[in-house]
Motif scaffolding. Sequence first.
Motif, PDB file in Angstrom:
ATOM      1  N   MET A 109       0.991  -1.417   0.011  1.00  0.00           N
ATOM      2  CA  MET A 109       0.478  -0.087  -0.080  1.00  0.00           C
ATOM      3  C   MET A 109       0.673   0.830   0.047  1.00  0.00           C
ATOM      4  N   ASP A 110       0.517   2.311  -1.112  1.00  0.00           N
ATOM      5  CA  ASP A 110       1.350   3.442  -1.243  1.00  0.00           C
ATOM      6  C   ASP A 110       0.893   4.166   0.266  1.00  0.00           C
ATOM      7  N   ALA A 111       1.779   5.684   0.293  1.00  0.00           N
ATOM      8  CA  ALA A 111       1.157   6.285   1.436  1.00  0.00           C
ATOM      9  C   ALA A 111       0.052   7.128   1.255  1.00  0.00           C
ATOM     10  N   LEU A 112      -0.644   7.504  -0.193  1.00  0.00           N
ATOM     11  CA  LEU A 112      -1.781   8.071  -0.372  1.00  0.00           C
ATOM     12  C   LEU A 112      -2.466   6.892  -0.236  1.00  0.00           C
ATOM     13  N   THR A 113      -2.961   5.518  -0.585  1.00  0.00           N
ATOM     14  CA  THR A 113      -3.747   5.171  -0.612  1.00  0.00           C
ATOM     15  C   THR A 113      -4.404   4.740   0.923  1.00  0.00           C
ATOM     16  N   LEU A 114      -2.736   4.833   1.258  1.00  0.00           N
ATOM     17  CA  LEU A 114      -3.078   4.330   2.603  1.00  0.00           C
ATOM     18  C   LEU A 114      -3.926   5.534   3.466  1.00  0.00           C
ATOM     19  N   LEU A 115      -3.964   6.602   3.718  1.00  0.00           N
ATOM     20  CA  LEU A 115      -4.469   7.708   4.331  1.00  0.00           C
ATOM     21  C   LEU A 115      -5.470   8.027   3.531  1.00  0.00           C
ATOM     22  N   GLN A 116      -5.665   7.999   2.120  1.00  0.00           N
ATOM     23  CA  GLN A 116      -7.176   6.939   1.831  1.00  0.00           C
ATOM     24  C   GLN A 116      -8.398   6.496   2.345  1.00  0.00           C
ATOM     25  N   ALA A 117      -7.736   5.374   2.466  1.00  0.00           N
ATOM     26  CA  ALA A 117      -8.993   4.389   3.679  1.00  0.00           C
ATOM     27  C   ALA A 117      -8.828   4.716   5.392  1.00  0.00           C
ATOM     28  N   VAL A 118      -7.566   6.035   5.844  1.00  0.00           N
ATOM     29  CA  VAL A 118      -8.560   7.143   7.063  1.00  0.00           C
ATOM     30  C   VAL A 118      -9.429   6.766   7.386  1.00  0.00           C
ATOM     31  N   PRO A 119     -10.473   7.044   8.367  1.00  0.00           N
ATOM     32  CA  PRO A 119     -11.706   7.794   8.095  1.00  0.00           C
ATOM     33  C   PRO A 119     -11.404   9.306   8.580  1.00  0.00           C
ATOM     34  N   LEU A 120     -10.146   9.282   9.485  1.00  0.00           N
ATOM     35  CA  LEU A 120      -9.923  11.379  10.007  1.00  0.00           C
ATOM     36  C   LEU A 120      -9.489  11.361   8.909  1.00  0.00           C
ATOM     37  N   PHE A 121      -9.080  10.995   7.207  1.00  0.00           N
ATOM     38  CA  PHE A 121      -8.738  12.252   5.982  1.00  0.00           C
ATOM     39  C   PHE A 121      -9.793  12.102   5.160  1.00  0.00           C
ATOM     40  N   ALA A 122     -11.324  11.448   5.365  1.00  0.00           N
ATOM     41  CA  ALA A 122     -11.927  11.913   4.271  1.00  0.00           C
ATOM     42  C   ALA A 122     -12.751  12.533   4.032  1.00  0.00           C
ATOM     43  N   SER A 123     -12.400  13.434   4.647  1.00  0.00           N
ATOM     44  CA  SER A 123     -12.862  15.062   4.201  1.00  0.00           C
ATOM     45  C   SER A 123     -12.176  16.059   3.681  1.00  0.00           C
ATOM     46  N   ALA A 124     -11.209  15.641   3.593  1.00  0.00           N
ATOM     47  CA  ALA A 124      -9.292  15.836   3.376  1.00  0.00           C
ATOM     48  C   ALA A 124      -9.835  16.335   1.860  1.00  0.00           C
ATOM     49  N   ASP A 125      -9.088  17.546   1.090  1.00  0.00           N
ATOM     50  CA  ASP A 125      -9.379  17.889  -0.310  1.00  0.00           C
ATOM     51  C   ASP A 125      -7.991  17.210  -0.461  1.00  0.00           C
ATOM     52  N   SER A 126      -8.449  16.631  -2.309  1.00  0.00           N
ATOM     53  CA  SER A 126      -7.284  14.987  -2.639  1.00  0.00           C
ATOM     54  C   SER A 126      -5.870  15.855  -2.986  1.00  0.00           C
ATOM     55  N   ASP A 127      -5.620  16.771  -3.555  1.00  0.00           N
ATOM     56  CA  ASP A 127      -4.670  17.374  -3.723  1.00  0.00           C
ATOM     57  C   ASP A 127      -3.611  17.681  -2.500  1.00  0.00           C
ATOM     58  N   GLU A 128      -4.236  18.794  -1.494  1.00  0.00           N
ATOM     59  CA  GLU A 128      -3.716  18.569  -0.112  1.00  0.00           C
ATOM     60  C   GLU A 128      -3.040  17.643   0.474  1.00  0.00           C
ATOM     61  N   LEU A 129      -4.227  16.115   0.713  1.00  0.00           N
ATOM     62  CA  LEU A 129      -3.317  14.657   0.585  1.00  0.00           C
ATOM     63  C   LEU A 129      -2.723  14.255   0.188  1.00  0.00           C
ATOM     64  N   ALA A 130      -2.581  14.169  -0.882  1.00  0.00           N
ATOM     65  CA  ALA A 130      -1.542  14.086  -2.003  1.00  0.00           C
ATOM     66  C   ALA A 130      -0.194  14.406  -1.580  1.00  0.00           C
ATOM     67  N   LYS A 131      -0.285  15.889  -1.328  1.00  0.00           N
ATOM     68  CA  LYS A 131       0.915  16.515  -0.446  1.00  0.00           C
ATOM     69  C   LYS A 131       1.778  15.515   0.406  1.00  0.00           C
ATOM     70  N   LEU A 132       0.419  15.925   1.454  1.00  0.00           N
ATOM     71  CA  LEU A 132       0.640  15.613   2.951  1.00  0.00           C
ATOM     72  C   LEU A 132       1.157  13.702   2.438  1.00  0.00           C
ATOM     73  N   ALA A 133       1.177  12.815   1.713  1.00  0.00           N
ATOM     74  CA  ALA A 133       1.162  11.696   1.467  1.00  0.00           C
ATOM     75  C   ALA A 133       3.081  11.403   0.846  1.00  0.00           C
ATOM     76  N   ALA A 134       2.956  12.440   0.183  1.00  0.00           N
ATOM     77  CA  ALA A 134       4.434  12.926  -0.085  1.00  0.00           C
ATOM     78  C   ALA A 134       5.444  12.842   0.801  1.00  0.00           C
ATOM     79  N   GLN A 135       4.917  13.607   1.967  1.00  0.00           N
ATOM     80  CA  GLN A 135       5.871  14.135   2.930  1.00  0.00           C
ATOM     81  C   GLN A 135       6.031  12.927   4.157  1.00  0.00           C
ATOM     82  N   GLY A 136       5.294  11.810   3.641  1.00  0.00           N
ATOM     83  CA  GLY A 136       5.422  10.576   4.750  1.00  0.00           C
ATOM     84  C   GLY A 136       6.821   9.655   4.281  1.00  0.00           C
TER      85      GLY A 136
END
Length: 599
Positions: free
Chosen positions: A1-28
């Motif tokens: 599982m890559d970082a973005l797929t993981l974050l998308q599966a976490v309920p906490l980030f359900a409302s997050a903007d997809s572009d910003e979530l991708a940036k966060l994933a890249a920093q992980g």
Amino acid sequence: MDALTLLQAVPLFASADSDELAKLAAQGEFIQLASGECLYQENDPPRHFFILASGRLQASHNGLILGHISRMEVVGEMGVIAAQVRNATVHALRDSVLLSVKAADMMSFLRIQPEVLLALTRLVIERGRDYQNLHRPSATRIAGTLAIVPAMSHLPSVVLAEMLTDYLRGWPVTRLITSAHVDNLFGTGFAQTPLDNRDDDQRLRRWLNDLENKHAYLVFAADNDHDNWSLRCLRQADRILILGEANSPPDDVPVLQALQKNGLVTPVELVLLRPEGDPSPHTHAWTEATGARAHYFLHPWSKPELAALARQLSGRGIGLVLGGGGARGFAHIGLVRALEQLQIPVDVVGGTSMGAFIGALVACGFDSVEMEHIAHETFVARNYLNDYTMPRVSLIRGERFHERLCTIFNDRRIEDLRRSYYCISTNLTTGHAGVHRHGPLASWVGTSMCVPGVAPPIAYEGDLLCDGGVVNNLPTDVMQNLERGLIIACNVSSDGDIRALGAGIGVPDQAALLNWKGNDPAPSLTEILMRTATLTSDTITQQASIDRADVYLRMPIADFGMFDWEQMELLIQRGHEHALRVLTPLRDRLLSSSGQFTQ
């Protein structure tokens, strides 16, 4: 599982903007923790925020377990949000993979994602409440992984695993995994892949992680105690079972010792094959050799004992905790009678003082009719508490009562009882409670019942021990730490009923009890000593004991005295009637919660 797929599966980030979530994933950055490895400790600075991709973690504070973190849950959020040092220590309960994000990057993300910040704030508050809640389910109550490893290669660990899989509701709720399953899928010998983080190891880890998404329970069965597959089984487990033989002395378990050297956190428990009627002379030695926190006896392959084992391993067992209270403890027999009548099983029992006595009878397998006969002979017909002496250290010698306990329990040892049992004493030397899970049953039950001033304290290893009710009169905390399942607690202690009604009105009356003028009998010396001995436990710590229980019974026996031995039949009847009123409406829920494993 890559970082973005993981974050998308976490309920906490359900409302997050997809572009910003991708940036966060890249920093992980993904990190791995081996079983027992520490993620961070109390008072560490909060440099990172974590998301658990696979495995399970355990949070603790000052050595006390606060809770567990499962896949797709976040870790370390409180320190990052509050910008304060860590308030807990987190270890890997088993091999785990986490996504690590720097605290500064996470805070930058939260500043532009207010809905995620709000959700995270709610999570912080919710977890803070959960950590303060004394009522906590076991780690394997809803889901989990079990590993069964034989202490000797000839023992049928796979057979036991297959049977437990059936009792844990079978496919698809529970999945059995053996080395043969792995080899059939990936090729001969693949189960022996080293745990070295190389391609084959990662491939096997991913497959096992995927299985957790499909099944509530995974049961890992090892063929022996020394190869790579056995080690992998242990490192994948939330609960480790070591299979041994009760009539054989313990032997080394190399894979277990390897984990223990690296700081094993996963609880280890023993399953000892023991045909009905056979002795178990090496139980304590097995416990010492493996570091097991508990043990179970299994008559191969007894359906009731397999059912009880499955209940307890999945956190669906039923534990009975009985408090102290002198003659009022006869009401416990009424509770046992109600449990028998409602066919509610008891898997483990513990108690203090009179509760330790009745609990020991339960653990020995006596039914309520036999208990009533034993109690009547002990406290009513013969009164083995009447060997009075000159009160240098106590009112009675306690020798007759100890002899009576030896007659009742013979040479039974606590660790050899087929039903798990513990009792509590108070160490007068250190001021701490003692929990007794092994040793001579008669001696430790007697120690738990030694009310200071009434009976002489017991000397042990240079310390003086007495009635457990001084510090812990309703030991639900010990039961909770066993993680066996639901707790039924029964309280028979006094509740402010030692009084001097009508005396000392307006001014203190020093001579009130010496020149008693009340209509009711004056409090006796033994009643005063008993109340004094248990005052702290009955007033200061009692509420916490109650809060840990799933079912709490406060017996309606305030009109009985602590030394009303002659009222035994009425106390049993009162306890039986009250227990039926409380438990009858709860019976279906109790049996459902316990899994009703009755195959």
